[in-house]
Motif scaffolding. Structure first.
Motif, PDB file in Angstrom:
ATOM      1  N   ALA A 130       0.837  -1.202   0.000  1.00  0.00           N
ATOM      2  CA  ALA A 130       0.000   0.000   0.000  1.00  0.00           C
ATOM      3  C   ALA A 130       0.874   1.255   0.000  1.00  0.00           C
ATOM      4  CB  ALA A 130      -0.942   0.003   1.198  1.00  0.00           C
ATOM      5  N   LYS A 131       1.896   1.264   0.854  1.00  0.00           N
ATOM      6  CA  LYS A 131       2.769   2.439   0.942  1.00  0.00           C
ATOM      7  C   LYS A 131       3.514   2.659  -0.376  1.00  0.00           C
ATOM      8  CE  LYS A 131       5.686   2.203   4.261  1.00  0.00           C
ATOM      9  NZ  LYS A 131       6.704   2.248   5.316  1.00  0.00           N
ATOM     10  N   GLU A 132       3.918   1.583  -1.020  1.00  0.00           N
ATOM     11  CA  GLU A 132       4.660   1.674  -2.276  1.00  0.00           C
ATOM     12  C   GLU A 132       3.741   1.782  -3.485  1.00  0.00           C
ATOM     13  OE1 GLU A 132       7.201  -1.736  -2.265  1.00  0.00           O
ATOM     14  OE2 GLU A 132       8.224  -1.100  -0.431  1.00  0.00           O
ATOM     15  N   LYS A 133       2.428   1.811  -3.248  1.00  0.00           N
ATOM     16  CA  LYS A 133       1.423   1.879  -4.309  1.00  0.00           C
ATOM     17  C   LYS A 133       1.638   0.763  -5.322  1.00  0.00           C
ATOM     18  CE  LYS A 133       0.472   6.649  -3.530  1.00  0.00           C
ATOM     19  NZ  LYS A 133       0.458   8.001  -3.945  1.00  0.00           N
ATOM     20  N   GLN A 134       1.756  -0.444  -4.793  1.00  0.00           N
ATOM     21  CA  GLN A 134       1.996  -1.635  -5.584  1.00  0.00           C
ATOM     22  C   GLN A 134       0.780  -2.558  -5.482  1.00  0.00           C
ATOM     23  OE1 GLN A 134       5.065  -4.047  -3.851  1.00  0.00           O
ATOM     24  NE2 GLN A 134       5.024  -5.558  -5.488  1.00  0.00           N
ATOM     25  N   ALA A 135       0.196  -2.929  -6.603  1.00  0.00           N
ATOM     26  CA  ALA A 135      -0.914  -3.878  -6.606  1.00  0.00           C
ATOM     27  C   ALA A 135      -0.374  -5.270  -6.298  1.00  0.00           C
ATOM     28  CB  ALA A 135      -1.625  -3.871  -7.951  1.00  0.00           C
ATOM     29  N   VAL A 136      -1.172  -6.067  -5.601  1.00  0.00           N
ATOM     30  CA  VAL A 136      -0.762  -7.406  -5.205  1.00  0.00           C
ATOM     31  C   VAL A 136      -1.824  -8.398  -5.633  1.00  0.00           C
ATOM     32  CG1 VAL A 136      -0.301  -8.920  -3.237  1.00  0.00           C
ATOM     33  CG2 VAL A 136       0.521  -6.560  -3.215  1.00  0.00           C
ATOM     34  N   THR A 137      -1.409  -9.505  -6.227  1.00  0.00           N
ATOM     35  CA  THR A 137      -2.305 -10.624  -6.530  1.00  0.00           C
ATOM     36  C   THR A 137      -1.852 -11.795  -5.682  1.00  0.00           C
ATOM     37  OG1 THR A 137      -2.626  -9.848  -8.790  1.00  0.00           O
ATOM     38  CG2 THR A 137      -3.135 -12.162  -8.341  1.00  0.00           C
ATOM     39  N   ARG A 138      -2.812 -12.380  -4.963  1.00  0.00           N
ATOM     40  CA  ARG A 138      -2.488 -13.520  -4.105  1.00  0.00           C
ATOM     41  C   ARG A 138      -3.306 -14.716  -4.549  1.00  0.00           C
ATOM     42  NH1 ARG A 138      -0.753 -12.088   1.423  1.00  0.00           N
ATOM     43  NH2 ARG A 138       0.423 -13.965   1.078  1.00  0.00           N
ATOM     44  N   ASN A 139      -2.757 -15.893  -4.404  1.00  0.00           N
ATOM     45  CA  ASN A 139      -3.491 -17.126  -4.626  1.00  0.00           C
ATOM     46  C   ASN A 139      -3.705 -17.755  -3.264  1.00  0.00           C
ATOM     47  OD1 ASN A 139      -3.657 -20.177  -4.982  1.00  0.00           O
ATOM     48  ND2 ASN A 139      -3.973 -19.414  -7.060  1.00  0.00           N
ATOM     49  N   ALA A 156     -12.138 -23.921  13.317  1.00  0.00           N
ATOM     50  CA  ALA A 156     -12.648 -22.674  12.732  1.00  0.00           C
ATOM     51  C   ALA A 156     -11.429 -21.927  12.207  1.00  0.00           C
ATOM     52  CB  ALA A 156     -13.395 -21.854  13.779  1.00  0.00           C
ATOM     53  N   LEU A 157     -11.099 -22.160  10.943  1.00  0.00           N
ATOM     54  CA  LEU A 157      -9.838 -21.694  10.362  1.00  0.00           C
ATOM     55  C   LEU A 157     -10.047 -20.522   9.420  1.00  0.00           C
ATOM     56  CD1 LEU A 157      -8.373 -25.212   9.554  1.00  0.00           C
ATOM     57  CD2 LEU A 157      -8.027 -23.840  11.628  1.00  0.00           C
ATOM     58  N   SER A 158      -9.013 -19.692   9.288  1.00  0.00           N
ATOM     59  CA  SER A 158      -9.069 -18.545   8.387  1.00  0.00           C
ATOM     60  C   SER A 158      -7.734 -18.355   7.690  1.00  0.00           C
ATOM     61  CB  SER A 158      -9.425 -17.269   9.150  1.00  0.00           C
ATOM     62  OG  SER A 158     -10.704 -17.349   9.715  1.00  0.00           O
ATOM     63  N   LYS A 159      -7.789 -17.715   6.534  1.00  0.00           N
ATOM     64  CA  LYS A 159      -6.596 -17.284   5.811  1.00  0.00           C
ATOM     65  C   LYS A 159      -6.668 -15.765   5.685  1.00  0.00           C
ATOM     66  CE  LYS A 159      -5.698 -21.371   2.994  1.00  0.00           C
ATOM     67  NZ  LYS A 159      -5.110 -21.798   1.722  1.00  0.00           N
ATOM     68  N   ALA A 160      -5.617 -15.082   6.146  1.00  0.00           N
ATOM     69  CA  ALA A 160      -5.533 -13.625   6.036  1.00  0.00           C
ATOM     70  C   ALA A 160      -5.068 -13.284   4.621  1.00  0.00           C
ATOM     71  CB  ALA A 160      -4.584 -13.074   7.079  1.00  0.00           C
ATOM     72  N   ILE A 161      -5.973 -12.743   3.813  1.00  0.00           N
ATOM     73  CA  ILE A 161      -5.664 -12.477   2.404  1.00  0.00           C
ATOM     74  C   ILE A 161      -5.086 -11.076   2.239  1.00  0.00           C
ATOM     75  CG2 ILE A 161      -6.590 -12.379   0.057  1.00  0.00           C
ATOM     76  CD1 ILE A 161      -8.882 -14.233   1.110  1.00  0.00           C
ATOM     77  N   VAL A 162      -5.868 -10.073   2.606  1.00  0.00           N
ATOM     78  CA  VAL A 162      -5.436  -8.677   2.521  1.00  0.00           C
ATOM     79  C   VAL A 162      -5.598  -8.071   3.911  1.00  0.00           C
ATOM     80  CG1 VAL A 162      -5.889  -6.419   1.489  1.00  0.00           C
ATOM     81  CG2 VAL A 162      -6.102  -8.488   0.094  1.00  0.00           C
ATOM     82  N   THR A 163      -4.480  -7.829   4.573  1.00  0.00           N
ATOM     83  CA  THR A 163      -4.495  -7.263   5.923  1.00  0.00           C
ATOM     84  C   THR A 163      -3.306  -6.313   6.050  1.00  0.00           C
ATOM     85  OG1 THR A 163      -3.048  -8.917   6.934  1.00  0.00           O
ATOM     86  CG2 THR A 163      -5.403  -9.466   6.815  1.00  0.00           C
ATOM     87  N   PRO A 164      -3.260  -5.520   7.116  1.00  0.00           N
ATOM     88  CA  PRO A 164      -2.078  -4.680   7.308  1.00  0.00           C
ATOM     89  C   PRO A 164      -0.804  -5.507   7.386  1.00  0.00           C
ATOM     90  CG  PRO A 164      -3.849  -3.923   8.721  1.00  0.00           C
ATOM     91  CD  PRO A 164      -4.315  -5.229   8.099  1.00  0.00           C
ATOM     92  N   GLU A 165      -0.881  -6.708   7.981  1.00  0.00           N
ATOM     93  CA  GLU A 165       0.305  -7.553   8.131  1.00  0.00           C
ATOM     94  C   GLU A 165       0.748  -8.195   6.815  1.00  0.00           C
ATOM     95  OE1 GLU A 165      -1.733  -6.742  11.677  1.00  0.00           O
ATOM     96  OE2 GLU A 165      -2.539  -7.975  10.063  1.00  0.00           O
ATOM     97  N   THR A 166      -0.189  -8.493   5.919  1.00  0.00           N
ATOM     98  CA  THR A 166       0.184  -9.205   4.691  1.00  0.00           C
ATOM     99  C   THR A 166       0.510  -8.278   3.533  1.00  0.00           C
ATOM    100  OG1 THR A 166      -2.129  -9.469   4.002  1.00  0.00           O
ATOM    101  CG2 THR A 166      -1.138 -11.264   5.301  1.00  0.00           C
ATOM    102  N   VAL A 167      -0.205  -7.147   3.399  1.00  0.00           N
ATOM    103  CA  VAL A 167       0.043  -6.247   2.272  1.00  0.00           C
ATOM    104  C   VAL A 167       0.146  -4.783   2.669  1.00  0.00           C
ATOM    105  CG1 VAL A 167      -1.043  -7.807   0.605  1.00  0.00           C
ATOM    106  CG2 VAL A 167      -2.400  -5.977   1.644  1.00  0.00           C
ATOM    107  N   GLY A 168      -0.062  -4.491   3.952  1.00  0.00           N
ATOM    108  CA  GLY A 168       0.015  -3.103   4.394  1.00  0.00           C
ATOM    109  C   GLY A 168      -1.268  -2.321   4.181  1.00  0.00           C
ATOM    110  N   SER A 169      -2.401  -3.022   4.004  1.00  0.00           N
ATOM    111  CA  SER A 169      -3.668  -2.302   3.806  1.00  0.00           C
ATOM    112  C   SER A 169      -3.958  -1.431   5.027  1.00  0.00           C
ATOM    113  CB  SER A 169      -4.817  -3.287   3.566  1.00  0.00           C
ATOM    114  OG  SER A 169      -4.974  -4.150   4.662  1.00  0.00           O
ATOM    115  N   ARG A 170      -4.564  -0.280   4.779  1.00  0.00           N
ATOM    116  CA  ARG A 170      -4.820   0.664   5.865  1.00  0.00           C
ATOM    117  C   ARG A 170      -6.273   0.697   6.295  1.00  0.00           C
ATOM    118  NH1 ARG A 170      -3.298   6.259   4.407  1.00  0.00           N
ATOM    119  NH2 ARG A 170      -4.467   5.739   2.555  1.00  0.00           N
TER     120      ARG A 170
END
Length: 140
Positions: A15-24, A40-54
Motif C-alpha cells: 500500500a505504501k509503495e502503491k503496488q498492486a498485489v495478486t495472491r493465490n 474454525a480456520l481462516s486465511k488472512a488475504i489482505v491485511t495490514p500484516e500481509t500487504v500493508g492495507s490501511r
C-alpha cells in the motif's frame, strides 16, 4: 521450473509503495485465531500484516461442522460475512439466523455476534472488516 511461494511479509509495504498485489489462496496457511474453536480456520488475504492495507482486513474462513467463533463485539469495526458454501447459525444480538450460500450479513460496531457451523458440510465464508483494528481513533 520452480515456483516461489511468497512469505507473508513479502508484500507488507504494497500500500505504501502503491503496488498492486495478486495472491493465490494456495499460498496462504490456515490459522485458528483466538476465540475460534474446533477447526474454525481462516486465511488472512489482505491485511495490514500481509500487504500493508490501511482501511480493511479481508479473510476467507473455513469452519468444519461443530466449529465456531465465540460471542464477541467490536468497538469501531464494521464487518461483512459473505457465505460461499455450507450453512450455519449466525447469532446477532441474540437473534439466531440460519445462513447459507449467497447470504451476506453486515454487522455494525457494537453488535454482539457469533457464528457456528451447524451443517453437515464445511462452512466457507469471506470476512471483510474495516478498519483493520478495533482501536478507537486517536485525536490529532
Amino acid at each position: 521450473m520452480t515456483t516461489l511461494i511468497p512469505d507473508d511479509g513479502q508484500f507488507k509495504n504494497a500500500a505504501k509503495e502503491k503496488q498492486a498485489v495478486t495472491r493465490n489462496l494456495g499460498e496462504l496457511l490456515w490459522v485458528q485465531y483466538p476465540g475460534h474453536f474446533n477447526q474454525a480456520l481462516s486465511k488472512a488475504i489482505v491485511t495490514p500484516e500481509t500487504v500493508g492495507s490501511r482501511f480493511f482486513d479481508h479473510r476467507i474462513s473455513c469452519y468444519e461442522p461443530g466449529a465456531y467463533v465465540e460471542n464477541h463485539v467490536h468497538k469501531v469495526q464494521e464487518q461483512i460475512y459473505h457465505v460461499l458454501s455450507g450453512e450455519g447459525i449466525l447469532t446477532v444480538d441474540g437473534e439466531r439466523r440460519l445462513v447459507r450460500a449467497n447470504d451476506v450479513t453486515y454487522i455494525p460496531p457494537g453488535v454482539h455476534h457469533e457464528f457456528h457451523c451447524t451443517g453437515t458440510d464445511t462452512l466457507v465464508f469471506l470476512v471483510i472488516t474495516s478498519p483493520p483494528t478495533d482501536e478507537e481513533p486517536q485525536p490529532r
